[in-house]
Design an enzyme around this catalytic site. Structure first.
Site, PDB file in Angstrom:
ATOM      1  N   ARG B   8     -40.324 -11.643 -34.998  1.00 54.47           N
ATOM      2  CA  ARG B   8     -41.390 -10.925 -34.438  1.00 54.47           C
ATOM      3  C   ARG B   8     -42.572 -11.165 -35.127  1.00 54.47           C
ATOM      4  NH1 ARG B   8     -41.744  -4.471 -35.636  1.00 54.47           N
ATOM      5  NH2 ARG B   8     -40.593  -4.539 -37.653  1.00 54.47           N
ATOM      6  N   SER B  35     -45.324  -2.825 -32.485  1.00 55.48           N
ATOM      7  CA  SER B  35     -43.766  -3.330 -32.846  1.00 55.48           C
ATOM      8  C   SER B  35     -43.566  -4.768 -32.347  1.00 55.48           C
ATOM      9  CB  SER B  35     -42.771  -2.344 -32.070  1.00 55.48           C
ATOM     10  OG  SER B  35     -42.891  -1.099 -32.685  1.00 55.48           O
ATOM     11  N   GLU B  56     -42.228  -1.214 -17.607  1.00 56.51           N
ATOM     12  CA  GLU B  56     -41.434  -2.565 -17.747  1.00 56.51           C
ATOM     13  C   GLU B  56     -41.436  -3.487 -16.529  1.00 56.51           C
ATOM     14  OE1 GLU B  56     -40.039   0.081 -19.036  1.00 56.51           O
ATOM     15  OE2 GLU B  56     -40.684   0.007 -21.278  1.00 56.51           O
ATOM     16  N   PHE B  81     -35.282  -3.302 -22.967  1.00 58.92           N
ATOM     17  CA  PHE B  81     -36.058  -2.915 -21.598  1.00 58.92           C
ATOM     18  C   PHE B  81     -36.672  -4.156 -21.000  1.00 58.92           C
ATOM     19  CE2 PHE B  81     -37.149  -0.042 -25.220  1.00 58.92           C
ATOM     20  CZ  PHE B  81     -35.911   1.069 -24.840  1.00 58.92           C
ATOM     21  N   HIS B 107     -36.818  -6.841 -31.086  1.00 56.88           N
ATOM     22  CA  HIS B 107     -35.956  -5.737 -31.272  1.00 56.88           C
ATOM     23  C   HIS B 107     -34.454  -6.117 -30.563  1.00 56.88           C
ATOM     24  CE1 HIS B 107     -39.660  -4.275 -32.681  1.00 56.88           C
ATOM     25  NE2 HIS B 107     -39.099  -3.304 -33.223  1.00 56.88           N
ATOM     26  N   ASP B 115     -32.727   3.273 -35.004  1.00 55.17           N
ATOM     27  CA  ASP B 115     -33.002   3.746 -33.778  1.00 55.17           C
ATOM     28  C   ASP B 115     -31.853   3.940 -32.817  1.00 55.17           C
ATOM     29  OD1 ASP B 115     -35.422   4.146 -33.763  1.00 55.17           O
ATOM     30  OD2 ASP B 115     -36.171   2.219 -32.757  1.00 55.17           O
ATOM     31  N   ARG B 165     -36.286  -7.578 -35.148  1.00 56.12           N
ATOM     32  CA  ARG B 165     -37.119  -6.719 -35.841  1.00 56.12           C
ATOM     33  C   ARG B 165     -36.984  -6.974 -37.508  1.00 56.12           C
ATOM     34  NH1 ARG B 165     -35.517  -1.065 -38.148  1.00 56.12           N
ATOM     35  NH2 ARG B 165     -37.566  -0.330 -38.945  1.00 56.12           N
TER      36      ARG B 165
END
Lengths: 271, 314
Positions: B8, B35, B56, B81, B107, B115, B165
């Protein structure tokens, strides 16, 4: 002005005749919501929008997104009448190999700006167009037509929020408020009222009109153009199946094609 | 251990570079810009960055609208998402009209870590590769990521880029040549082919070292493009080695393992072992702990390779 309105009324009638003929030939499709939107579509395609049928990809053109994509016949009729493709091709609607898909397909048919039909997505696409055109400093305008049942989709309200947030004053939306969806009256299936309050609360300029009154339609379009700093929603009260007496206000004509004898009767009314 | 960079981070840097080079590049995010690292683009080109809020579905179709007027939109959020919440928007408003939208989803996989399972996307490769005309990139390191992002901007049509991530080792040098759809043979071998994607590529290299110590010569293939899949490279590897192991930080249902199984069944059936999430959701934990817990390690690859080799001799 009076002459212009008479001409647009004649255009709308021609569009309605095409809708009936092509749906009968196709044997399936959606007459009710196509007929209710015909007057607004006539005004946009034959008065308001800058378009060049010879050059459908012309950068300077205005954009129209039919978010209620099941009303494809009204868009196809307008595009054919405008000269984007031969009028005879309307008879290929929904047939294998046709450019006239059951729902609008931008990759197949010139003049279709966005592939739509899965409800609730067209306003987002129109927002994107409006944002992109503004980024390039263009003065093109974006028009989008939504159904009243369609706004039950949550994405419509995500898009409503975003259009106001980004102050998309180059965007004009029409809500074809015919108050019927497949399963019955909109307020019985899932109430959407009070519409004007909802859109105002989301930060939009709201204009309420009779969606079959061409003078009101044209005035609303001008008012939207003059509005700065926010998008405009034209809530247009309409009659589902407008122009064909046995189809008017009948939820059953949402997604049924007329039989040949019904077509003939309808065409007499629309002569 | 070599230097570690999260894909990322490489994405965020490459976006800034692309933004300078091409004024049509625009970026959308759904309240995760710090993020997903699109924040760097925002800082440089605020007028071409659109934060769409936590919405989204609307973001994806707005990106589609931007593409219709000639923009090259990169839409970013977490893989969960992007491909889960907004699947039908991607399907009908991006893939179906073949619009020039780049979905850069971060992610992905279980290395999201703490998470937990609700945020660990292990289905996104399967979902995206099922869409006609969708290019699917799963870069293995920072160098591949930069190249994939650059390639995505040049491809006319929808592209899905799967990013992670956590930091991953840098495998490639500056001379690395990225060709979309062309798998990279990182190591030659003739006993078993380790076909890996994303963060599992570095583990496949580790596994090949371990296997070499035990006298098993493993070929290592880095599949950075899941679609279009390099069928030729996969069939050739199977033909040469006679046994194949796939490795992905994703469900073995529908991802690289499935894609390779489909290819081998049709063209070159050989014993196959799939390393990946075995029809289970992830859970909270540190990325390294999770990789061990779910069997996504070099050691697991070694075991799988031995199994595949054993089946070959039957």
């Amino acid at each position: 002005m009076e002459q212009k309105i008479a001409e647009l009324q004649e255009r709308a009638k021609t569009i309605r005749r095409h809708i009936i003929s092509m749906l009968c030939e196709a044997g399936s499709g959606h007459p009710g919501g196509s007929l209710s939107a015909a007057d607004m579509v006539a005004a946009l395609f034959f008065d308001t929008m800058r378009l060049d049928p010879e050059n459908p990809e012309w950068q300077g053109r205005d954009r129209f997104v039919l978010s209620k994509g099941h009303a494809a016949p009204v868009l196809y009729a307008a595009l054919a009448e405008k000269g984007f493709f031969p009028v005879e091709e309307l008879q290929t609607l929904r047939k294998l190999g046709s450019r006239l898909q059951g729902h609008p397909d931008m990759k197949k048919l010139p003049g279709v700006e966005m592939s739509t039909g899965s409800l609730g997505q067209g306003l987002s696409a129109a927002n994107g167009m409006a944002m992109g055109l503004r980024l390039d400093g263009g003065d093109q305008r974006v028009y989008v037509m939504l159904g009243d049942g369609e706004i039950q989709e949550g994405q419509v309200w995500e898009a409503a929020m975003a259009a106001a947030h980004y102050k998309l004053d180059n965007l004009t939306a029409f809500l074809d408020y015919n108050n019927l969806q497949i399963d019955g009256p909109v307020e019985e299936v899932m109430g959407v009222a009070p519409l004007a309050d909802k859109w105002r609360a989301f930060g939009w300029q709201v204009i309420e009109i009779d969606g079959h009154d061409l003078a009101q339609i044209l005035t609303a379009i001008e008012e939207a153009k003059a509005t700065k700093g926010k998008p405009t929603m034209v809530i247009a009260k309409t009659v589902k199946g407008k122009g064909v007496c046995f189809m008017e206000n009948q939820a059953g004509w949402h997604g049924n094609a007329p039989k040949p004898e019904q077509r003939d009767q309808a065409l007499v009314e629309l002569a | 251990m070599t230097k570690k960079i999260a894909t990322r981070d490489a994405y965020g840097q490459e976006l800034v570079r692309l933004g300078a080079e091409n004024k049509d590049v625009v970026v959308l995010d759904a309240d995760l810009s710090k993020s997903t690292k699109t924040y760097d683009f925002f800082k440089n080109y605020p007028e071409r960055f659109f934060n769409m809020g936590i919405a989204e579905a609307n973001m994806m179709v707005t990106a589609a609208g931007l593409a219709t007027v000639g923009k090259i939109p990169f839409a970013s959020t977490f893989a969960m998402f992007a491909t889960g919440r907004a699947f039908e928007q991607i399907r009908n408003s991006i893939a179906y009209p073949r619009l020039n939208v780049k979905i850069a989803a971060t992610h992905a996989g279980i290395t999201v870590g703490e998470d937990g399972g609700s945020h660990q996307s292990i289905e996104d490769i399967a979902i995206m590769r099922s869409l006609p005309g969708m290019t699917v990139f799963v870069p293995a390191d920072a160098v591949e990521t930069a190249a994939a992002i650059k390639a995505a901007a040049e491809i006319k049509g929808p592209v899905y880029i799967r990013l992670g991530r956590s930091g991953v080792p840098v495998l490639h040098g500056d001379d690395f040549k990225f060709t979309p759809g062309e798998a990279v043979t990182l190591r030659e071998g003739e006993d078993v082919a380790l076909i890996a994607t994303g963060i599992m590529v570095s583990m496949a290299l580790e596994a090949a070292d371990i296997l070499a110590d035990e006298g098993i010569k493993a070929m290592v293939i880095d599949v950075h493009t899941i679609k279009p899949l390099d069928i030729f490279a996969i069939v050739e590897a199977a033909r040469k080695c006679g046994a194949v192991v796939t490795a992905e930080e994703h469900s073995i249902i529908g991802g690289l393992g499935s894609a390779v199984a489909e290819t081998l069944s049709e063209h070159q059936p050989v014993p196959l072992q799939r390393v990946g999430m075995r029809d289970t959701f992830g859970e909270s934990g540190k990325p390294d702990e999770l990789l061990k817990h779910f069997g996504l390690t070099a050691e697991a690859l070694v075991e799988a390779a031995k199994k595949a080799v054993a089946k070959k001799s039957r």
